[in-house]
Design an enzyme around this catalytic site. Structure first.
Site, PDB file in Angstrom:
ATOM      1  CD  GLU A 251      32.588  31.657  40.455  1.00  0.00           C
ATOM      2  OE1 GLU A 251      31.802  32.389  41.098  1.00  0.00           O
ATOM      3  OE2 GLU A 251      33.172  30.692  40.965  1.00  0.00           O
TER       4      GLU A 251
ATOM      5  CB  ALA B 275      39.521  29.398  39.001  1.00  0.00           C
TER       6      ALA B 275
ATOM      7  CD  GLU C 210      32.777  26.844  42.737  1.00  0.00           C
ATOM      8  OE1 GLU C 210      33.732  27.347  42.095  1.00  0.00           O
ATOM      9  OE2 GLU C 210      31.848  26.229  42.206  1.00  0.00           O
TER      10      GLU C 210
ATOM     11  N   GLY D 245      36.072  29.901  43.044  1.00  0.00           N
ATOM     12  CA  GLY D 245      36.595  28.555  43.315  1.00  0.00           C
ATOM     13  C   GLY D 245      37.185  28.428  44.711  1.00  0.00           C
TER      14      GLY D 245
HETATM   15  N1  CO8 Z   1      43.138  34.938  39.354  1.00  0.00           N
HETATM   16  C1  CO8 Z   1      44.334  35.429  39.003  1.00  0.00           C
HETATM   17  N2  CO8 Z   1      44.912  36.492  39.607  1.00  0.00           N
HETATM   18  C2  CO8 Z   1      44.235  37.078  40.597  1.00  0.00           C
HETATM   19  C3  CO8 Z   1      42.983  36.627  41.015  1.00  0.00           C
HETATM   20  C4  CO8 Z   1      42.423  35.485  40.350  1.00  0.00           C
HETATM   21  N3  CO8 Z   1      41.241  34.942  40.707  1.00  0.00           N
HETATM   22  N4  CO8 Z   1      42.556  37.401  42.021  1.00  0.00           N
HETATM   23  C5  CO8 Z   1      43.521  38.315  42.225  1.00  0.00           C
HETATM   24  N5  CO8 Z   1      44.534  38.137  41.352  1.00  0.00           N
HETATM   25  C6  CO8 Z   1      45.765  38.907  41.225  1.00  0.00           C
HETATM   26  C7  CO8 Z   1      45.531  40.209  40.455  1.00  0.00           C
HETATM   27  O1  CO8 Z   1      45.566  39.987  39.066  1.00  0.00           O
HETATM   28  C8  CO8 Z   1      46.701  41.032  40.939  1.00  0.00           C
HETATM   29  O2  CO8 Z   1      47.870  40.634  40.254  1.00  0.00           O
HETATM   30  P1  CO8 Z   1      48.984  41.747  39.841  1.00  0.00           P
HETATM   31  O3  CO8 Z   1      49.479  42.282  41.147  1.00  0.00           O
HETATM   32  O4  CO8 Z   1      49.997  40.957  39.093  1.00  0.00           O
HETATM   33  O5  CO8 Z   1      48.263  42.768  39.026  1.00  0.00           O
HETATM   34  C9  CO8 Z   1      46.870  40.591  42.387  1.00  0.00           C
HETATM   35  O6  CO8 Z   1      46.200  39.321  42.496  1.00  0.00           O
HETATM   36  C10 CO8 Z   1      46.236  41.546  43.335  1.00  0.00           C
HETATM   37  O7  CO8 Z   1      44.876  41.753  42.910  1.00  0.00           O
HETATM   38  P2  CO8 Z   1      44.226  43.218  42.818  1.00  0.00           P
HETATM   39  O8  CO8 Z   1      45.229  44.219  42.365  1.00  0.00           O
HETATM   40  O9  CO8 Z   1      42.965  43.098  42.018  1.00  0.00           O
HETATM   41  O10 CO8 Z   1      43.921  43.462  44.373  1.00  0.00           O
HETATM   42  P3  CO8 Z   1      42.662  44.148  45.059  1.00  0.00           P
HETATM   43  O11 CO8 Z   1      42.962  44.157  46.517  1.00  0.00           O
HETATM   44  O12 CO8 Z   1      42.332  45.427  44.406  1.00  0.00           O
HETATM   45  O13 CO8 Z   1      41.428  43.136  44.795  1.00  0.00           O
HETATM   46  C11 CO8 Z   1      40.333  41.010  44.691  1.00  0.00           C
HETATM   47  C12 CO8 Z   1      41.480  41.822  45.294  1.00  0.00           C
HETATM   48  C13 CO8 Z   1      38.982  41.543  45.204  1.00  0.00           C
HETATM   49  C14 CO8 Z   1      40.519  39.571  45.118  1.00  0.00           C
HETATM   50  C15 CO8 Z   1      40.352  41.137  43.145  1.00  0.00           C
HETATM   51  O14 CO8 Z   1      41.661  40.809  42.701  1.00  0.00           O
HETATM   52  C16 CO8 Z   1      39.390  40.246  42.447  1.00  0.00           C
HETATM   53  O15 CO8 Z   1      38.218  40.595  42.292  1.00  0.00           O
HETATM   54  N6  CO8 Z   1      39.863  39.069  41.971  1.00  0.00           N
HETATM   55  C17 CO8 Z   1      39.077  38.177  41.162  1.00  0.00           C
HETATM   56  C18 CO8 Z   1      38.062  37.407  41.996  1.00  0.00           C
HETATM   57  C19 CO8 Z   1      37.228  36.502  41.124  1.00  0.00           C
HETATM   58  O16 CO8 Z   1      36.577  36.923  40.178  1.00  0.00           O
HETATM   59  N7  CO8 Z   1      37.216  35.200  41.427  1.00  0.00           N
HETATM   60  C20 CO8 Z   1      36.499  34.220  40.679  1.00  0.00           C
HETATM   61  C21 CO8 Z   1      37.392  33.613  39.662  1.00  0.00           C
HETATM   62  S1  CO8 Z   1      36.533  32.514  38.550  1.00  0.00           S
HETATM   63  C22 CO8 Z   1      36.395  31.097  39.465  1.00  0.00           C
HETATM   64  O17 CO8 Z   1      36.801  30.997  40.571  1.00  0.00           O
HETATM   65  C23 CO8 Z   1      35.738  29.948  38.753  1.00  0.00           C
HETATM   66  C24 CO8 Z   1      35.921  28.672  39.527  1.00  0.00           C
HETATM   67  C25 CO8 Z   1      35.621  27.530  38.638  1.00  0.00           C
HETATM   68  C26 CO8 Z   1      36.303  26.264  39.160  1.00  0.00           C
HETATM   69  C27 CO8 Z   1      35.951  25.149  38.277  1.00  0.00           C
HETATM   70  C28 CO8 Z   1      36.756  23.930  38.609  1.00  0.00           C
HETATM   71  C29 CO8 Z   1      35.988  22.642  38.463  1.00  0.00           C
END
Ligand code: CO8
Length: 253
Positions: free
Chosen positions: A133, A66, A113, A110
């Site tokens: 998460e 998400a 999921e 998500g």
């Molecule tokens: N949301 C928003 N932005 C994101 C997300 C995300 N989940 N993942 C990556 N980005 C963005 C970063 O902010 C960054 O943006 P910017 O360039 O503007 O700074 C860009 O993508 C690149 O990311 P990184 O610089 O961090 O790149 P890396 O290669 O170093 O890392 C990763 C990539 C491993 C994907 C890392 O970005 C990461 O850990 N992301 C978060 C992953 C995460 O925690 N996901 C879970 C989110 S919570 C969730 O999914 C709850 C679901 C509930 C659903 C309920 C509905 C019913």
């Protein structure tokens, strides 16, 4: 159909491909994407020319979860309202036609999921699955805790949910999360081929099979067997069943 966060392709007869397309955010699922996904799926549900749908992302990411930028600062009530307005979650859970999900790169939170709500999951070598998460002080909220526990069992599900443990494609295959691991260069063609086969089959039988397998995951054996019988019998009144059985006996197509 044209969308801000999705690309729609028609790669084969009867097959629609939905590509998540927020490359700068690793396809993070924001409310625009989830609403557009709902619109696309509702359209394909009603389109008789479509027999199967592929959901995929890019080589680098299926989806990184998400959109955290959208969730930060939301209280529980606001999160509930955002989830309820995001029609994609409901649309994928009620979609009656077969869905094939091709995961390359990351399927996190998500994103994982969403993949778990598709009928058949294929992974490219190197794909990574996780429910991180807990690192954000929350838990999966789109079925992740329930679906992963049912597929992989308690201990591994606990590691994934409580500790954010990552699973690589090969382990996801061993554990039954995905049904194939495919070379990244081949995954798109192989996914399209599978979806083409599904789209070419008797549609009522395919949907009935989908409903029965989903029932198996969600109910007791006793209730599931009743549901299967109730779903199986009406298929004998379909033209497909009559024509296809006769064709088999006549050795014709
Ligand atoms: N949301 C928003 N932005 C994101 C997300 C995300 N989940 N993942 C990556 N980005 C963005 C970063 O902010 C960054 O943006 P910017 O360039 O503007 O700074 C860009 O993508 C690149 O990311 P990184 O610089 O961090 O790149 P890396 O290669 O170093 O890392 C990763 C990539 C491993 C994907 C890392 O970005 C990461 O850990 N992301 C978060 C992953 C995460 O925690 N996901 C879970 C989110 S919570 C969730 O999914 C709850 C679901 C509930 C659903 C309920 C509905 C019913």
């Amino acid at each position: 159909m044209s969308f801000e966060t999705l690309l729609i392709e028609m790669p084969a007869k009867g097959v629609a491909l939905i590509r998540l397309n927020r490359p700068r955010q690793y396809n993070a699922l924001n409310s625009t994407l989830l609403t557009e996904l709902g619109t696309a799926l509702e359209h394909f549900e009603d389109d008789d020319a479509i027999g199967a749908v592929i959901i995929t992302g890019s080589e680098k990411a299926f989806a990184a979860g998400a959109d955290i930028a959208e969730m930060v600062g939301l209280n529980g009530q606001e999160m509930l309202e955002m989830v309820e307005a995001s029609t994609g979650w409901r649309a994928i859970s009620t979609f009656s036609k077969p869905t094939v999900c091709a995961v390359s790169g990351m399927a996190l939170g998500g994103g994982f999921e969403l993949a778990l709500q598709c009928d058949i999951l294929l992974a490219a070598k190197g794909a990574k699955f996780a429910l991180p998460e807990v690192n954000l002080g929350v838990i999966p909220g789109a079925g992740g805790t329930q679906r992963v526990a049912r597929i992989v069992g308690k201990s591994l599900a606990m590691e994934m949910v409580m500790n954010g443990r990552t699973m690589l494609a090969e382990e996801a295959l061993q554990r039954g999360i995905v049904s194939r691991v495919i070379d990244p260069a081949e995954i798109e063609a192989e996914t399209i081929q599978l979806a083409r086969e599904l789209a070419g089959r008797a549609p009522l039988a395919v949907r009935a099979g989908k409903a029965c397998v989903n029932k198996a995951i969600n109910t007791t054996l006793e209730e599931g067997l009743v549901f299967e019988r109730e779903t199986f019998i009406p298929l004998f009144d379909t033209e497909d069943a009559k024509n296809m059985m006769s064709a088999f006996l006549n050795k014709s197509k």
